[in-house]
Design a protein around this motif. Structure first.
Motif, PDB file in Angstrom:
ATOM      1  N   GLY A 171      82.985 -67.225  -2.433  1.00 28.69           N
ATOM      2  CA  GLY A 171      83.791 -66.247  -1.724  1.00 28.69           C
ATOM      3  C   GLY A 171      83.864 -64.919  -2.443  1.00 28.69           C
ATOM      4  N   VAL A 172      84.774 -64.078  -1.956  1.00 19.76           N
ATOM      5  CA  VAL A 172      84.946 -62.730  -2.491  1.00 19.76           C
ATOM      6  C   VAL A 172      86.358 -62.593  -3.041  1.00 19.76           C
ATOM      7  CG1 VAL A 172      84.747 -60.260  -1.998  1.00 19.76           C
ATOM      8  CG2 VAL A 172      83.415 -61.896  -0.646  1.00 19.76           C
ATOM      9  N   ALA A 173      86.469 -62.521  -4.367  1.00 17.72           N
ATOM     10  CA  ALA A 173      87.780 -62.372  -5.001  1.00 17.72           C
ATOM     11  C   ALA A 173      88.171 -60.902  -5.156  1.00 17.72           C
ATOM     12  CB  ALA A 173      87.795 -63.057  -6.361  1.00 17.72           C
ATOM     13  N   GLY A 174      87.204 -60.017  -5.044  1.00 15.61           N
ATOM     14  CA  GLY A 174      87.496 -58.591  -5.154  1.00 15.61           C
ATOM     15  C   GLY A 174      87.160 -58.045  -6.520  1.00 15.61           C
ATOM     16  N   PRO A 175      87.310 -56.765  -6.699  1.00 16.52           N
ATOM     17  CA  PRO A 175      88.057 -55.853  -5.839  1.00 16.52           C
ATOM     18  C   PRO A 175      87.252 -55.280  -4.670  1.00 16.52           C
ATOM     19  CG  PRO A 175      87.387 -54.695  -7.811  1.00 16.52           C
ATOM     20  CD  PRO A 175      86.924 -56.117  -7.961  1.00 16.52           C
ATOM     21  N   GLU A 176      85.923 -55.463  -4.669  1.00 15.27           N
ATOM     22  CA  GLU A 176      85.066 -54.890  -3.618  1.00 15.27           C
ATOM     23  C   GLU A 176      84.551 -55.973  -2.683  1.00 15.27           C
ATOM     24  OE1 GLU A 176      84.531 -51.565  -3.406  1.00 15.27           O
ATOM     25  OE2 GLU A 176      85.870 -51.388  -5.133  1.00 15.27           O
ATOM     26  N   PRO A 177      84.268 -55.621  -1.412  1.00 15.09           N
ATOM     27  CA  PRO A 177      83.617 -56.568  -0.496  1.00 15.09           C
ATOM     28  C   PRO A 177      82.247 -56.977  -1.051  1.00 15.09           C
ATOM     29  CG  PRO A 177      84.433 -54.659   0.706  1.00 15.09           C
ATOM     30  CD  PRO A 177      84.560 -54.343  -0.755  1.00 15.09           C
TER      31      PRO A 177
ATOM     32  N   VAL B 100      87.202 -58.742   0.947  1.00 16.26           N
ATOM     33  CA  VAL B 100      87.912 -59.429  -0.129  1.00 16.26           C
ATOM     34  C   VAL B 100      88.846 -60.466   0.483  1.00 16.26           C
ATOM     35  CG1 VAL B 100      89.612 -59.129  -1.987  1.00 16.26           C
ATOM     36  CG2 VAL B 100      87.770 -57.452  -1.687  1.00 16.26           C
ATOM     37  N   GLY B 101      88.866 -61.653  -0.097  1.00 15.41           N
ATOM     38  CA  GLY B 101      89.719 -62.736   0.391  1.00 15.41           C
ATOM     39  C   GLY B 101      89.004 -63.722   1.297  1.00 15.41           C
TER      40      GLY B 101
ATOM     41  N   GLU C 216      85.817 -75.626   4.736  1.00 17.16           N
ATOM     42  CA  GLU C 216      87.020 -74.950   5.220  1.00 17.16           C
ATOM     43  C   GLU C 216      86.891 -73.460   4.927  1.00 17.16           C
ATOM     44  OE1 GLU C 216      91.387 -75.265   3.547  1.00 17.16           O
ATOM     45  OE2 GLU C 216      90.872 -77.054   4.720  1.00 17.16           O
ATOM     46  N   ALA C 217      87.139 -72.641   5.947  1.00 10.61           N
ATOM     47  CA  ALA C 217      87.106 -71.186   5.790  1.00 10.61           C
ATOM     48  C   ALA C 217      88.517 -70.699   5.483  1.00 10.61           C
ATOM     49  CB  ALA C 217      86.597 -70.536   7.069  1.00 10.61           C
ATOM     50  N   LEU C 218      88.647 -69.829   4.499  1.00  9.17           N
ATOM     51  CA  LEU C 218      89.941 -69.279   4.105  1.00  9.17           C
ATOM     52  C   LEU C 218      89.902 -67.762   4.211  1.00  9.17           C
ATOM     53  CD1 LEU C 218      90.321 -71.307   0.784  1.00  9.17           C
ATOM     54  CD2 LEU C 218      91.216 -71.950   3.023  1.00  9.17           C
ATOM     55  N   ARG C 219      91.027 -67.192   4.582  1.00  7.73           N
ATOM     56  CA  ARG C 219      91.186 -65.731   4.546  1.00  7.73           C
ATOM     57  C   ARG C 219      92.423 -65.479   3.705  1.00  7.73           C
ATOM     58  NH1 ARG C 219      90.580 -61.407   3.442  1.00  7.73           N
ATOM     59  NH2 ARG C 219      90.450 -59.533   4.701  1.00  7.73           N
ATOM     60  N   LEU C 220      92.200 -65.160   2.430  1.00  9.04           N
ATOM     61  CA  LEU C 220      93.291 -65.069   1.462  1.00  9.04           C
ATOM     62  C   LEU C 220      93.670 -63.624   1.177  1.00  9.04           C
ATOM     63  CD1 LEU C 220      91.930 -67.752  -1.023  1.00  9.04           C
ATOM     64  CD2 LEU C 220      93.542 -68.081   0.861  1.00  9.04           C
TER      65      LEU C 220
ATOM     66  N   ARG D 266      92.922 -60.393  -7.256  1.00  7.83           N
ATOM     67  CA  ARG D 266      91.769 -61.209  -7.626  1.00  7.83           C
ATOM     68  C   ARG D 266      92.178 -62.570  -8.207  1.00  7.83           C
ATOM     69  NH1 ARG D 266      86.432 -60.758  -8.848  1.00  7.83           N
ATOM     70  NH2 ARG D 266      85.709 -61.835 -10.712  1.00  7.83           N
ATOM     71  N   ALA D 267      93.081 -62.563  -9.173  1.00  5.15           N
ATOM     72  CA  ALA D 267      93.503 -63.814  -9.817  1.00  5.15           C
ATOM     73  C   ALA D 267      94.179 -64.750  -8.824  1.00  5.15           C
ATOM     74  CB  ALA D 267      94.439 -63.516 -10.983  1.00  5.15           C
TER      75      ALA D 267
END
Length: 181
Positions: free
Chosen positions: A99-105, A111-112, A135-139, A143-144
């Motif tokens: 996934g993408v934790a960030g800070p950038e896409p 991100v998320g 499972e798909a998540l949108r968080l 970042r942490a």
């Protein structure tokens, strides 16, 4: 210590089964949660932190064309990571995070965006737990926070599969429908 990790270790120990972990955005946090539990060595085979996209293909056998087409942040990639680590490390169960934790896409994903996956043995009968699940998540969050929620989510997904398989509800219902035979 994460109680979900303790529950995973306890259930796998009782079942005599093993676990392997493939991580991307979590960078080893899932493995750290599991190995923080006393007795984890009975069930934990190891982990692969495939942070770089090319390592997902080389170490976890994720399809190179899929990675080129969709990037690393994709539900099929997560599923293949879980299956790949399970095979590579010789475990009964494999779990994965990407996934993408960030800070950038990344790879056109905001991100998320996170995908967690589990791959396990198929149980007896139709509708049994095991196989591959994603499972798909949108968080939201920093970042942490995204990384820690990804750890929690992949362990929860594995627990759901382990508990679902352990209850044997499908088998009990099938037996009742077949007159107890």
């Amino acid at each position: 210590m994460n109680s979900a990790a303790a529950d995973v270790v306890r259930l796998l120990t009782v079942r005599g089964e093993t676990l392997a972990v493939a991580e991307s955005l979590t960078g080893g946090l899932v493995a750290a949660e599991i190995t923080a539990v006393a007795g984890a060595s009975k069930v934990f085979r190891g982990s692969v932190t495939a942070y770089a996209t090319d390592l997902k293909h080389r170490l976890l056998d994720v399809d190179a064309a899929l990675l080129a087409r969709n990037g690393a942040v994709d539900p099929q990639v997560a599923a293949q990571m879980a299956a790949g680590v399970r095979t590579a490390l010789g475990a009964d169960w494999g779990i994965a995070t990407t996934g993408v934790a960030g800070p950038e896409p990344q790879d056109g994903r905001p991100v998320g965006t996170v995908f967690v996956a589990v791959d396990g043995p198929l149980g007896p009968g139709p509708g049994s737990a095991g196989g591959g699940k994603v499972e798909a998540l949108r968080l939201n969050g920093l970042r942490a926070e995204i990384r820690m929620e990804s750890v929690r989510s992949v362990l929860a997904l594995l627990l759901k599969e382990l508990v679902g398989e352990q209850t044997g509800n499908e088998r009990a219902q099938d037996t009742e429908q077949n007159g107890g035979f």
